[in-house]
Design a protein around this motif. Structure first.
Motif, PDB file in Angstrom:
ATOM      1  N   VAL A  23       1.377  16.092  -2.183  1.00 42.61           N
ATOM      2  CA  VAL A  23       1.623  16.456  -3.574  1.00 42.61           C
ATOM      3  C   VAL A  23       3.115  16.263  -3.843  1.00 42.61           C
ATOM      4  N   ASP A  24       3.451  15.846  -5.028  1.00 39.66           N
ATOM      5  CA  ASP A  24       4.852  15.619  -5.378  1.00 39.66           C
ATOM      6  C   ASP A  24       5.601  16.953  -5.377  1.00 39.66           C
ATOM      7  N   CYS A  25       6.532  17.115  -4.438  1.00 41.48           N
ATOM      8  CA  CYS A  25       7.334  18.337  -4.314  1.00 41.48           C
ATOM      9  C   CYS A  25       8.800  18.065  -4.605  1.00 41.48           C
ATOM     10  N   SER A  26       9.104  16.898  -5.167  1.00 41.55           N
ATOM     11  CA  SER A  26      10.496  16.498  -5.350  1.00 41.55           C
ATOM     12  C   SER A  26      11.255  17.407  -6.311  1.00 41.55           C
ATOM     13  N   ASP A  27      10.545  18.100  -7.202  1.00 44.14           N
ATOM     14  CA  ASP A  27      11.232  19.033  -8.090  1.00 44.14           C
ATOM     15  C   ASP A  27      11.652  20.304  -7.355  1.00 44.14           C
ATOM     16  N   ILE A  28      11.044  20.577  -6.199  1.00 41.51           N
ATOM     17  CA  ILE A  28      11.382  21.752  -5.397  1.00 41.51           C
ATOM     18  C   ILE A  28      12.288  21.360  -4.226  1.00 41.51           C
ATOM     19  N   TYR A  29      11.922  20.299  -3.529  1.00 43.72           N
ATOM     20  CA  TYR A  29      12.665  19.818  -2.362  1.00 43.72           C
ATOM     21  C   TYR A  29      13.180  18.416  -2.669  1.00 43.72           C
ATOM     22  N   SER A  30      14.474  18.265  -2.717  1.00 46.60           N
ATOM     23  CA  SER A  30      15.052  16.986  -3.129  1.00 46.60           C
ATOM     24  C   SER A  30      14.851  15.878  -2.101  1.00 46.60           C
ATOM     25  N   ASP A  31      14.614  16.224  -0.845  1.00 45.83           N
ATOM     26  CA  ASP A  31      14.492  15.213   0.204  1.00 45.83           C
ATOM     27  C   ASP A  31      13.032  14.895   0.543  1.00 45.83           C
ATOM     28  N   THR A  32      12.152  14.951  -0.459  1.00 49.75           N
ATOM     29  CA  THR A  32      10.753  14.589  -0.236  1.00 49.75           C
ATOM     30  C   THR A  32      10.344  13.503  -1.222  1.00 49.75           C
ATOM     31  N   ARG A  33       9.326  12.790  -0.828  1.00 51.35           N
ATOM     32  CA  ARG A  33       8.695  11.804  -1.690  1.00 51.35           C
ATOM     33  C   ARG A  33       7.210  12.103  -1.687  1.00 51.35           C
ATOM     34  N   SER A  34       6.493  11.580  -2.661  1.00 51.67           N
ATOM     35  CA  SER A  34       5.052  11.788  -2.678  1.00 51.67           C
ATOM     36  C   SER A  34       4.349  10.578  -2.074  1.00 51.67           C
ATOM     37  N   MET A  35       3.224  10.810  -1.420  1.00 51.68           N
ATOM     38  CA  MET A  35       2.445   9.730  -0.820  1.00 51.68           C
ATOM     39  C   MET A  35       2.001   8.716  -1.870  1.00 51.68           C
ATOM     40  N   GLU A  36       1.603   9.233  -3.014  1.00 48.38           N
ATOM     41  CA  GLU A  36       1.054   8.368  -4.059  1.00 48.38           C
ATOM     42  C   GLU A  36       2.101   7.421  -4.647  1.00 48.38           C
ATOM     43  N   ASP A  37       3.366   7.852  -4.660  1.00 52.18           N
ATOM     44  CA  ASP A  37       4.421   7.070  -5.300  1.00 52.18           C
ATOM     45  C   ASP A  37       5.299   6.286  -4.333  1.00 52.18           C
ATOM     46  N   THR A  38       5.022   6.366  -3.041  1.00 51.45           N
ATOM     47  CA  THR A  38       5.878   5.707  -2.053  1.00 51.45           C
ATOM     48  C   THR A  38       5.092   4.621  -1.321  1.00 51.45           C
ATOM     49  N   THR A  39       5.582   3.401  -1.383  1.00 53.65           N
ATOM     50  CA  THR A  39       4.914   2.315  -0.667  1.00 53.65           C
ATOM     51  C   THR A  39       5.444   2.235   0.762  1.00 53.65           C
ATOM     52  N   LEU A  40       4.630   1.653   1.612  1.00 58.89           N
ATOM     53  CA  LEU A  40       5.043   1.461   3.006  1.00 58.89           C
ATOM     54  C   LEU A  40       6.286   0.582   3.074  1.00 58.89           C
ATOM     55  N   ALA A  94       0.849  -1.196   0.000  1.00 55.86           N
ATOM     56  CA  ALA A  94       0.000   0.000   0.000  1.00 55.86           C
ATOM     57  C   ALA A  94       0.880   1.239   0.000  1.00 55.86           C
ATOM     58  N   THR A  95       0.335   2.330  -0.505  1.00 55.09           N
ATOM     59  CA  THR A  95       1.081   3.588  -0.532  1.00 55.09           C
ATOM     60  C   THR A  95       0.784   4.392   0.732  1.00 55.09           C
ATOM     61  N   PHE A  96       1.583   5.408   0.936  1.00 50.00           N
ATOM     62  CA  PHE A  96       1.328   6.313   2.045  1.00 50.00           C
ATOM     63  C   PHE A  96       0.018   7.072   1.849  1.00 50.00           C
ATOM     64  N   LEU A  97      -0.406   7.237   0.609  1.00 47.93           N
ATOM     65  CA  LEU A  97      -1.709   7.858   0.354  1.00 47.93           C
ATOM     66  C   LEU A  97      -2.818   6.935   0.864  1.00 47.93           C
ATOM     67  N   ASP A  98      -2.669   5.629   0.666  1.00 50.02           N
ATOM     68  CA  ASP A  98      -3.642   4.674   1.201  1.00 50.02           C
ATOM     69  C   ASP A  98      -3.700   4.765   2.725  1.00 50.02           C
ATOM     70  N   LEU A  99      -2.540   4.848   3.361  1.00 48.06           N
ATOM     71  CA  LEU A  99      -2.494   4.959   4.818  1.00 48.06           C
ATOM     72  C   LEU A  99      -3.116   6.278   5.278  1.00 48.06           C
ATOM     73  N   SER A 100      -2.797   7.360   4.588  1.00 41.45           N
ATOM     74  CA  SER A 100      -3.368   8.657   4.934  1.00 41.45           C
ATOM     75  C   SER A 100      -4.890   8.615   4.846  1.00 41.45           C
ATOM     76  N   ASN A 101      -5.412   8.068   3.762  1.00 44.00           N
ATOM     77  CA  ASN A 101      -6.868   7.983   3.589  1.00 44.00           C
ATOM     78  C   ASN A 101      -7.514   7.135   4.684  1.00 44.00           C
ATOM     79  N   GLU A 124       8.756   0.295   1.053  1.00 47.93           N
ATOM     80  CA  GLU A 124       9.994   1.011   0.709  1.00 47.93           C
ATOM     81  C   GLU A 124      10.636   1.622   1.950  1.00 47.93           C
ATOM     82  N   ILE A 125       9.832   2.260   2.781  1.00 45.75           N
ATOM     83  CA  ILE A 125      10.344   2.951   3.966  1.00 45.75           C
ATOM     84  C   ILE A 125      10.679   1.958   5.075  1.00 45.75           C
ATOM     85  N   ILE A 126       9.804   0.998   5.289  1.00 51.62           N
ATOM     86  CA  ILE A 126      10.020   0.029   6.362  1.00 51.62           C
ATOM     87  C   ILE A 126      11.223  -0.855   6.051  1.00 51.62           C
ATOM     88  N   ASP A 127      11.411  -1.186   4.782  1.00 51.30           N
ATOM     89  CA  ASP A 127      12.590  -1.968   4.390  1.00 51.30           C
ATOM     90  C   ASP A 127      13.889  -1.186   4.598  1.00 51.30           C
TER      91      ASP A 127
END
Length: 173
Positions: free
Chosen positions: A64-81, A25-32, A83-86
């Motif tokens: 919202v995808d802010c990676s073009d502005i802030y290099s150390d961010t990811r978007s909820m929609e594109d990041t799975t749980l 699941a994505t972080f957007l799924d968790l947020s929802n 990825e981070i937990i691993d």
């Protein structure tokens, strides 16, 4: 596989949500799922912060995808749980009121067998109000601008006590 995720509030002592959610699941799924479990509308710019074991914030996962502005961010929609937990992280802060920086503490407590839609398996306590009201409430009545109780005192306001010396007032704009 599903992750067991615990969501708690520092504001409301008896608030807790336990969520089972697929590892893919994505972080957007968790947020929802969090928003729905708290009966919050989906109208805020929520985000997650990945945290160290001492809750020190690391990377931000934004709505919202802010990676073009802030290099150390990811978007909820594109990041799975997964990825981070691993990567070894199991603590996060979920910012549900971005204006006042109010958060839930989110912890991954383990894995269980299964797959499917996210589900809230434990729901305790009432969620805090999603957004706090501003302290100064304004309204205009006639020529007076009132700021709630922020500028009032026992004696009230008397316009005769104000000296306009030194101020230039013009009717033209």
């Amino acid at each position: 596989m599903k992750y067991k995720i615990i969501v708690e509030s520092e504001e409301v002592e008896d608030f807790r949500r336990d969520i089972l959610i697929d590892e893919d699941a994505t972080f957007l799924d968790l947020s929802n799922t969090i928003l729905k479990s708290c009966d919050y509308p989906d109208d805020q710019m929520t985000s997650f912060y990945i945290c160290e074991n001492n809750w020190e914030r690391r990377q931000q996962i934004t709505r919202v995808d802010c990676s073009d502005i802030y290099s150390d961010t990811r978007s909820m929609e594109d990041t799975t749980l997964a990825e981070i937990i691993d990567e070894g992280y199991n603590r996060m802060e979920y910012v549900f009121d971005p204006i006042n920086e109010r958060t839930f503490l989110v912890r991954v407590k383990g894995e269980v067998q299964g797959y499917g839609e996210p589900e809230v398996v434990r729901s305790e306590g009432k969620a805090p109000k999603q957004t706090k009201d501003l302290d100064i409430v304004t309204k205009v009545t006639g020529d007076d601008l009132l700021f709630g109780d922020a500028f009032s005192d026992d004696e009230g306001f008397n316009s005769d006590e104000i000296s306009l010396d030194g101020y230039e007032i013009s009717d033209s704009i």
